[in-house]
Scaffold this motif. Structure first.
Motif, PDB file in Angstrom:
ATOM      1  N   LEU A   1     -28.088 -10.148 -18.405  1.00 22.36           N
ATOM      2  CA  LEU A   1     -28.203  -8.688 -18.416  1.00 22.36           C
ATOM      3  C   LEU A   1     -29.539  -8.230 -17.845  1.00 22.36           C
ATOM      4  O   LEU A   1     -29.612  -7.221 -17.137  1.00 22.36           O
ATOM      5  CB  LEU A   1     -28.032  -8.163 -19.842  1.00 22.36           C
ATOM      6  N   ILE A   2     -30.606  -8.943 -18.160  1.00 22.68           N
ATOM      7  CA  ILE A   2     -31.904  -8.509 -17.652  1.00 22.68           C
ATOM      8  C   ILE A   2     -31.948  -8.612 -16.131  1.00 22.68           C
ATOM      9  O   ILE A   2     -32.560  -7.778 -15.460  1.00 22.68           O
ATOM     10  CB  ILE A   2     -33.066  -9.303 -18.304  1.00 22.68           C
ATOM     11  N   ASP A   3     -31.238  -9.594 -15.561  1.00 24.83           N
ATOM     12  CA  ASP A   3     -31.181  -9.677 -14.096  1.00 24.83           C
ATOM     13  C   ASP A   3     -30.504  -8.437 -13.525  1.00 24.83           C
ATOM     14  O   ASP A   3     -30.956  -7.876 -12.522  1.00 24.83           O
ATOM     15  CB  ASP A   3     -30.409 -10.934 -13.659  1.00 24.83           C
ATOM     16  N   TYR A   4     -29.402  -8.030 -14.154  1.00 27.87           N
ATOM     17  CA  TYR A   4     -28.693  -6.844 -13.664  1.00 27.87           C
ATOM     18  C   TYR A   4     -29.611  -5.616 -13.739  1.00 27.87           C
ATOM     19  O   TYR A   4     -29.703  -4.823 -12.795  1.00 27.87           O
ATOM     20  CB  TYR A   4     -27.420  -6.598 -14.475  1.00 27.87           C
ATOM     21  N   ALA A   5     -30.307  -5.470 -14.868  1.00 26.06           N
ATOM     22  CA  ALA A   5     -31.174  -4.304 -15.045  1.00 26.06           C
ATOM     23  C   ALA A   5     -32.315  -4.297 -14.025  1.00 26.06           C
ATOM     24  O   ALA A   5     -32.629  -3.267 -13.420  1.00 26.06           O
ATOM     25  CB  ALA A   5     -31.731  -4.277 -16.460  1.00 26.06           C
ATOM     26  N   LEU A   6     -32.938  -5.447 -13.827  1.00 26.32           N
ATOM     27  CA  LEU A   6     -34.101  -5.487 -12.955  1.00 26.32           C
ATOM     28  C   LEU A   6     -33.736  -5.385 -11.481  1.00 26.32           C
ATOM     29  O   LEU A   6     -34.592  -5.051 -10.641  1.00 26.32           O
ATOM     30  CB  LEU A   6     -34.903  -6.768 -13.218  1.00 26.32           C
ATOM     31  N   LYS A   7     -32.460  -5.642 -11.141  1.00 24.49           N
ATOM     32  CA  LYS A   7     -32.022  -5.537  -9.747  1.00 24.49           C
ATOM     33  C   LYS A   7     -31.351  -4.204  -9.439  1.00 24.49           C
ATOM     34  O   LYS A   7     -30.995  -3.942  -8.285  1.00 24.49           O
ATOM     35  CB  LYS A   7     -31.052  -6.681  -9.428  1.00 24.49           C
TER      36      LYS A   7
END
Length: 599
Positions: free
Chosen positions: A423-429
């Motif tokens: 999820l953090i990858d999705y948010a940061l991208k």
């Protein structure tokens, strides 16, 4: 199955703040009763007062007697008086009939999973003639018990105790514990999106009133919708889409532009990630390292140093929010560390830059605001503020809702199940330039965009006003998710649209220091349900509200009430744009020593 076509609407604009109107002074001594709303003298009510009615049948006979299309009663069971007691509420629940059921049962065409609008109603034997729609929050997916939450922190009563017939629902989907995207699984189903956005309320409202009629032999005299956060959004949407169905609406923390608030959350996470240390276990930024609790406490103290006394009394609260926004500056008022490393008495320049950007809010490539900025308020040091900014923004709240409910088409679960994706990858991208347009997009089966099914088609609620509807809104000024500045901008636009009539239909109360729906260094306990009923049925508009702190010894203590406060401190909440000011005499811990005044 009855389905409602989504109403397309333009993007609700970020309304510029209007000038403060000059409103009359209210003597706070009239508000001496704690947790009661101060009201204006009675006017001609727009609705008759509700009258009670005893049931006309036994509870267990209700399932057989109810005959409504696409509705199945799963159970109906009588609960004896005193059988249930809720934490923090002294009085046990009264005798009532609890009904559970399902509407519009179907199989999803995309995922092949079962869907329905699940509901629970609690019908008191001693009914007061009123209907209470309990609009639940978050991504929904749960049938929260229909007790009738009156909102705020540590409520001392609820709608069922007051005699309302109360409805709660899961908004058209059940939380999927087997899925990697959990509560957002329903975002793959086009109809479930509409149900969550507005259609569950539209379907359940006539059903609930028909069920009430079957059980009591008459329909409710008056109807109320009460909700916080996403439930507050439901209140705004309902006033716009169902203007004749509810006489009064009470909302807290209204995320009426929830998709854009979610964008602001993940954008904020990107700012924090730029200065955060990596998590050794994942290699991803640990946002909690961007600002420690000591750092946020420093920010809080810096805000108080500039703004505490602007309302006439240095008491650890900032009651004049607008004055504080003009008085406080991150770049000037927070000490910078000479060595570049935060120590709890200063921030690094990088931290100050990030905080300044987060408070200002996200901008698109043209420099236009995507969502409102956040107020400078000492409640920024609250535990809830940190949880939403450093955990929820990249976890099972904002990022997951954005990816699977608010963008069209929804992201594939492979985003989370593929190697190395979280999820953090999705948010940061998430990219404002390329991904923001997905909030207004449609695609294939997804014929409604999030900005059409999640937001009110008419934020100024013209028809609700024309029908004589009343709305009370309250919002914590330290809310980290749905900005109080956004709600102020909505209210300013409402006032510009309706002129002198505005205050006869909607009033906004700001709660200094309160975080998301409750908590923070705040007087967050109040009862605005009674105030709304008095306004709708007796024509008594709320001129001020008394709110209480929940210090040590309270039924449900708030651990963030400062030790320097009285545990039972009370304060006036004033209808915006008025602010509470100390009168210069009397107990500084009591609301009776304050008065509402024009800015």
């Amino acid at each position: 199955m009855t389905q409602l076509s989504p109403q397309a609407s333009p993007h609700p604009s970020l309304y510029p703040a209007a000038g403060a109107a000059s409103l009359r002074l209210l003597g706070a001594s009239a508000c001496a009763l704690l947790l009661a709303a101060c009201s204006s003298p009675p006017l001609t009510p727009t609705r008759p007062a509700a009258t009670g009615q005893a049931p006309v049948m036994a509870c267990d006979a209700l399932a057989a007697r109810l005959n409504l299309a696409a509705t199945r009663v799963v159970s109906a069971q009588r609960v004896e008086a005193g059988q249930l007691k809720l934490p923090g509420i002294t009085q046990p629940l009264p005798e009532h009939c609890v009904v559970k059921g399902l509407m519009n049962e179907r199989t999803g065409p995309v995922d092949g999973k079962p869907y329905a609008i699940g509901f629970e109603m609690r019908l008191p034997t001693a009914w007061n003639g009123r209907f209470f729609y309990q609009a639940n929050g978050g991504l929904d997916g749960f049938q929260t018990p229909a007790y009738g939450d009156i909102l705020g922190g540590g409520p001392a009563s609820n709608g069922l105790l007051k005699g309302f017939a109360v409805l709660s629902s899961d908004a058209g989907h059940a939380f999927d514990r087997s899925s990697p995207i959990g509560g957002a699984t329903f975002g793959q189903d086009p109809q479930a999106r509409l149900d969550y956005g507005y259609n569950a309320v539209a379907q359940l409202t006539p059903m609930a009133k028909a069920l009430i009629h079957t059980y009591y032999g008459k329909r409710p005299d008056t109807s109320y919708l009460v909700g916080s956060s996403n439930g507050g959004r439901h209140g705004f949407v309902t006033a716009s889409r169902l203007p004749r169905d509810y006489d009064g609406i009470l909302v807290s923390t209204p995320g009426y532009r929830l998709p854009l608030a979610a964008v602001a959350q993940v954008w904020g996470a990107q700012q924090f990630a730029s200065i955060a240390q990596p998590n050794p276990a994942t290699g991803r930024p640990d946002l909690r390292t961007a600002f420690t609790p000591a750092d946020m406490a420093l920010v809080s103290r810096s805000i108080l140093a500039r703004c505490d006394a602007l309302d006439g009394l240095a008491d650890g609260m900032v009651a004049d929010l607008q004055a504080c926004q003009a008085a406080f500056r991150v770049d000037r008022d927070i000490p910078v560390c000479a060595a570049g490393v935060a120590t709890g008495t200063c921030l690094s320049q990088a931290q100050k830059d990030v905080l300044g950007r987060v408070l200002a809010g996200p901008k698109d490539k043209a420099g236009a605001a995507v969502y409102a900025g956040l107020p400078a308020d000492p409640g920024i040091a609250g535990n809830d503020w940190a949880a939403w900014k450093f955990v929820n923004s990249v976890g099972p709240r904002d990022a997951i809702a954005l990816g699977f409910v608010f963008v069209t088409p929804p992201a594939s679960p492979a985003v989370l199940t593929g190697q190395g994706n979280t999820l953090i990858d999705y948010a940061l991208k998430f990219n404002l330039d390329t991904d923001l347009p997905k909030l207004t997009a449609t695609s294939g089966l997804y014929r409604a965009s999030a900005m059409s099914f999640m937001t009110p088609p008419d934020p100024t609620m013209r028809e609700f006003v024309a029908q004589g509807g009343k709305m009370i809104v309250f919002h914590g000024t330290a809310d980290p998710v749905f900005s109080a500045l956004d709600t102020i901008a909505w209210h300013d636009a409402f006032r510009r649209t309706h002129g002198a009539a505005a205050e006869r239909h909607a009033r906004l109360f700001l709660v200094p220091g309160m975080n998301h729906s409750r908590g923070g260094p705040a007087t967050d306990q109040m009862d605005l349900v009674d105030a709304l009923v008095a306004w709708v049925e007796r024509g008594q508009a709320p001129e001020a509200v008394v709110a209480r702190a929940r210090g040590p010894g309270s039924a449900v203590p708030n651990p963030e009430v400062p030790a320097s406060w009285s545990p039972a401190r009370t304060r006036l909440l004033c209808p915006y744009p008025q602010v509470p000011r100390y009168t210069g005499r009397g107990d500084t811990e009591s609301a009776t020593s304050f008065a509402c005044a024009a800015r």
